[in-house]
Every structure is written in structure tokens, then in C-alpha cells.
Design a protein around this motif. Sequence first.
Motif, PDB file in Angstrom:
ATOM      1  N   GLU A  61      -2.007  -6.872  30.951  1.00  0.00           N
ATOM      2  CA  GLU A  61      -2.487  -7.487  32.187  1.00  0.00           C
ATOM      3  C   GLU A  61      -3.730  -6.770  32.717  1.00  0.00           C
ATOM      4  N   VAL A  62      -3.721  -5.433  32.614  1.00  0.00           N
ATOM      5  CA  VAL A  62      -4.876  -4.657  33.078  1.00  0.00           C
ATOM      6  C   VAL A  62      -6.107  -4.979  32.251  1.00  0.00           C
ATOM      7  N   LEU A  63      -5.951  -5.027  30.930  1.00  0.00           N
ATOM      8  CA  LEU A  63      -7.093  -5.309  30.056  1.00  0.00           C
ATOM      9  C   LEU A  63      -7.631  -6.719  30.275  1.00  0.00           C
ATOM     10  N   GLN A  64      -6.743  -7.662  30.551  1.00  0.00           N
ATOM     11  CA  GLN A  64      -7.200  -9.029  30.787  1.00  0.00           C
ATOM     12  C   GLN A  64      -8.087  -9.117  32.031  1.00  0.00           C
ATOM     13  N   LYS A  65      -7.862  -8.243  32.992  1.00  0.00           N
ATOM     14  CA  LYS A  65      -8.714  -8.190  34.184  1.00  0.00           C
ATOM     15  C   LYS A  65      -9.944  -7.330  33.943  1.00  0.00           C
ATOM     16  N   LEU A  66      -9.736  -6.200  33.274  1.00  0.00           N
ATOM     17  CA  LEU A  66     -10.793  -5.201  33.115  1.00  0.00           C
ATOM     18  C   LEU A  66     -11.932  -5.669  32.214  1.00  0.00           C
ATOM     19  N   LEU A  67     -11.599  -6.189  31.046  1.00  0.00           N
ATOM     20  CA  LEU A  67     -12.626  -6.464  30.040  1.00  0.00           C
ATOM     21  C   LEU A  67     -13.681  -7.474  30.504  1.00  0.00           C
ATOM     22  N   ILE A 105      -5.213  -9.894  23.585  1.00  0.00           N
ATOM     23  CA  ILE A 105      -6.521  -9.368  23.988  1.00  0.00           C
ATOM     24  C   ILE A 105      -7.623  -9.815  23.034  1.00  0.00           C
ATOM     25  N   ASP A 106      -7.246 -10.176  21.800  1.00  0.00           N
ATOM     26  CA  ASP A 106      -8.261 -10.652  20.843  1.00  0.00           C
ATOM     27  C   ASP A 106      -9.045 -11.823  21.419  1.00  0.00           C
ATOM     28  N   ASP A 107      -8.341 -12.780  22.047  1.00  0.00           N
ATOM     29  CA  ASP A 107      -9.002 -13.965  22.601  1.00  0.00           C
ATOM     30  C   ASP A 107      -9.934 -13.586  23.753  1.00  0.00           C
ATOM     31  N   VAL A 108      -9.476 -12.651  24.582  1.00  0.00           N
ATOM     32  CA  VAL A 108     -10.319 -12.195  25.691  1.00  0.00           C
ATOM     33  C   VAL A 108     -11.602 -11.585  25.160  1.00  0.00           C
ATOM     34  N   LEU A 109     -11.464 -10.717  24.166  1.00  0.00           N
ATOM     35  CA  LEU A 109     -12.649 -10.058  23.595  1.00  0.00           C
ATOM     36  C   LEU A 109     -13.545 -11.057  22.866  1.00  0.00           C
ATOM     37  N   ALA A 110     -12.932 -12.053  22.251  1.00  0.00           N
ATOM     38  CA  ALA A 110     -13.735 -13.048  21.536  1.00  0.00           C
ATOM     39  C   ALA A 110     -14.654 -13.800  22.494  1.00  0.00           C
TER      40      ALA A 110
END
Length: 638
Positions: free
Chosen positions: A569-575, A603-608
Amino acid sequence: MTSKRAKQPEGIVPLAGRPKGAGARWGSVEFQLKRHDSPHGQVTALSMMKDEGAYVIEWVAHHLAVGFSDLVVYTNDCSDCTDDMLIRLEELGLCHHRRNVIPEGIRPQPSALNYAQEEPVVQQSDWVMVFDADEFLSIRYGDGTLDSLIAATKARGANGIVVTWRIFGSGGVVDWSHAPVTEQYLWAAPQEWNKGWGVKTLFTFSADKWKLGIHRPKMKTKWHETAFPDEVKWLNGSGREMEDYFKFRGWRSITRTVGYDWVQLNHYAVKSVDSYAIRKMRGNVNNKADKYNSDYWSLQDRNEVRDDTMLRYTKQRNEIIVQLLQDPVLNRLHHAAIARVEGHLAELRQTEAYHQLVADLAKASDVPISQIVAKPPQARDKEKIAALMSDVEKRRGAKAKMERHAVPKEPIEAVPMGSYRSGRIDLSQDVTAEIYPNHSMKLPSDRRVFTDSALALIQSGKFERGLARRMPQVLAEQAKVLEIGSAVGFLAGHCANIRPDLSLYLQEDNPVLRQMLAVVCALSNRTFNDSFVVMEQGLGSDPVVGALALIAALHPDALLLSDSQLGTEVLQKLLPMLPAPVPKQIFLYGRLLEQHHARLPEIDDVLATLGYVPDYGFDANIARGFRRCAPPDPEDPS
């Protein structure tokens, strides 16, 4: 021992929802709460109980909530109303009670399993799992029910799942209470504590092919040289396929097979001090002499990590308990069992033996987990084991070993092992720790800080070898590197030693690990300077805000994320909030990967969407690396 298979009584007309093999008593009293109709057929929990009257209602309610269709319980020589409660539950159509008449020379559990092998309800079950009365199934997968867990198991072509114990301690509770066990005790051993890795097995049962066992069934010898072993596919508690050897023997998980992502078996072996005192002075289901001593308490009273996964069942379990206690007979028996325990405890508290036990257990609770020794009853005799193995086991074992050795692998660092002790690390007690060179750094074999698996790697010079070998190779030239969650500074120190062109900034929130970071760098002659800096700034109460502040202050070329506070959840907001210029490289590993690896693929989709692609060839159990490409052009129709 010989036993005859019980026959279905003649004249019994099958009722809707009646389980296969049920006795004449089953469902003879109309009741509002009905047996669970599982989409996977007859899913049976098999257990043995003796004087568990105060806990029967919760155990039954929990496993009905989990999704077992049938509960088969054997009792012997009960002095409370355990057997009467189970008989009533059978009359209500929610359980099957059986007597365990124990032949001379046979222990209670094996005796019950011999009877169960011939029991019609068990024989006609589709799935079976053997439990003790102090074991409660805890499912993390899906909606937390067996319906979804078994569906996922079948979807992978499997017909069994090997569930590893999680040892739950007293949590500091002294007084006995009739509150639910699964709510009172929420502190457990770390997942990586291998002394608690006993297993139980949920599997598709065939009485012709399998002999029931306490931890796992035993394949009958006549099937060893057939195609049947190839039809057996069991998963571990994380949904990964078990190794071939476990089809034939073994009762514990090992480093290569342990897993908790899907399911675990909560083992409440001690409960409160009062509960332990009552059990010690009563005996145990296996008649083991002096089992409940202070050493056993030290082993089982593990309270290093909070695990409240069980609370997901509270509402449904409580609803079932309320319905069960609406039956006047069950209500009376339940409260009589509680009154009996409280009366017995009041007598015990008047004895010197009770007060001596309480004092001994208090001392035993102070034994650190790193000093617990759990020795097997006898030394492992490899030659004796080899003599007992069938030819097919030997052939398959040799083949599996050759296949493992044929593929070069890093030392075992697989999730959920981890390198550092979970929970609070106490450095107040001095220890003697030998120093071992590991790559370009030196590490102390400090049991207060490192897990047992990590200590073995440290002593062989292979600590975090996959990271240490690969990370210095893939970091960009002249890169400014920010590592959030540096732990003891091993990786950053090694990268600084190998790559003097890098500028490394280390951040660690845990004060004990920060202290060990200074120790490790001093041992390794890794000096702090302008290109090797320990940041004073922490993540604070909001890890998103804290991490963004660190990143904005430095604008790193490479972002190394290892702190477990940086969950999905944190990474989904942070990135998506990374300040420009964004890092060219991002790596996820360490405690972050250990704790959150099951959801990190999200998180792969977020980074993509941010222009990052997976890269750098790390084993997914060691690290996940991403490289920034040109971000997609929103106006490009292709």
C-alpha cells in the motif's frame, strides 16, 4: 491391533446433507445450525481429545467457520464432559464422536488413527486433515476458507497441501480465562524459527493407498513401484510444489519447503501459565513422561512476533458459538466444563507445587529464542533411515538431488527466511560472537541479531551472496545510491568497497540495526565519508512522507528499498509521487521482500505505468530490480 470397519446401520434413510458413513446418532436432534456443504465434497478434520471440555466449543466453532464439512473426534478416559459434549454435537449433526479403546502397549494417538483408518466417515471423505486439540487452522488465502484454499490447490493440479506449524506462546498471560484461545494469544515465534516447523497435511484420502499418520499419511508400500507416486502432488503453505521426498517420509518443513503465505497451523501448546499448570497435572494425549516441564515451556512460549490473522474469523466463529450454546444440553455441559476447570485450578493454587511451577515458568520465559535447544529424542541415523527407504524412494531421491545440483543456485535465502530476528532485538545481554569474512565485509555471528539460517550463511562466508555478487555489477556508473532499510550496512558497505565510483547514502529506522551497522563497518574497516553516509533522518510516522523527503533531498540515481515499512500500500502511494528527476534504477529486497513478497507483483503494474521494466536477473526470492525506460507517450495511439 485389529479393528473392524463399522457398517452403516440398516434402516437409516439418508437425509439431505447427511455425510457419507455417518452413524445412527448423527443428526438425530433437529438443530438450526447445519453442516457445511463444501463444493469439494466431504472435507474432514480428524482429532483426538482428552479432557478438553472447556475448549471444545471454540475448536468446533472455529473449524466449522473455516469450512470443514465434518469433524471426527476420538476420546479416551475423559474425566470431564468432553465426550458428552461431542456426543451431543453428533446428535445435532455437527460432529462425529468415536471412542478410542486403547489396546495395551499402544499410545492414544496411534490407537485413534488405527481406528480412523477403518472409520466409514473418514474412509468416504474426499479431503482429510489430522489435528490436535490445541491446533487451529489459519488460512490467509482468499476469503480465509477451505473452499477457496482447496480450489486454489486444485487449480495447480495438486491433491494435498502441507501446512506448517506456527508456535504461539502465552503472550505473558498468567491467569486462566474461558475467552477464545485464538483471541487471547496473538504473539508467536518468527516464521523463520525452524524449531517450530512441524507440519500437518490436508490431502485427498484413499484408505487403500494411504495409512493415516499424525503429521502426514504414509503411502502404502504396494503403491511405491506403480504410477501412483507421480499422481501425488502436494503444495507447501505458500502454494509451491513440495519436493518429491515428502511423498514418502518427513514430518517437518525444511528451508526449501517452508511457506506461510497461504495457510499455517496455529499451535497453542502452552496457553496461559494456569492452563499449562492444569495440563501438566493432568497428563497428555501421548502419555509422554514429564512432557510439560520448564524446557518444554521455553520451547513453546514464543512471543517474538504479533500475528493476529486469526481475528478474521472472530465474527463468524462467535456467531456459531452463540448458536451452539442455544442448545440447552450443550450449554449446560459447556458451563459445567468451565466450572470444573476453575474449581480444579482453585485447588491447585493452594499447593506449593503450583507456586513452584509458576516461578519456574517465569524463569523459563526469560530464555531468549536464540538460546533454545530442541534436540530430537535420538540422533538422526542416516544409515538406519537409508535401510528403511524403499528402492523407489532411493531412486527418486537420487534423481531429485542430481537435478538440484545440476542447476547452480545461490545459498538458501528464500522467502520467508530472512536474515534478521523478528520483533524486538535485545542487545543488553552480552554474547561472544566470532567474526567471519563475507565477501568484502566482516560479520559477527551474533545470535541476538541474525536468524539461524543467516548465521549458517555467515559462518560459511555466503551471507546474502546473491545480492553481494549481483548488485555491484548492475548499479550504474557514478550512481548516487539511496538505500532505505540498510539493516547492518552489509550490502551498502560491500558495494562501496567494490565500486568506489558510487556515492552511497544509508538509512535505517531500527535503532538496534543502526547500532550494529556501526559495529559491522568498524569490523570491516569501512569508513564513513562524503561518499558513504549514514542518514540521520528517519521515515517517521508516515513512511510515504518520510521516504519522499529522503528522496527529494538526494535525488538518487538508484533507489534501494529494503525497509519492511514500505509495504504494498505504501509503495502504491509512494512510487507515483517520486520527485523529478526520478531514479533510473529501483530495487526491492531484504525485509521488504520477506514480509510483502506475496503482493509485490502488484507493484509491477505501478512501475510499468511510470516507465520501469523488470531487469537485472535477480532470483525473485532475493531481489526485484527495475530499469527506467522512456515513459509511454500518452498521445501515441499505438
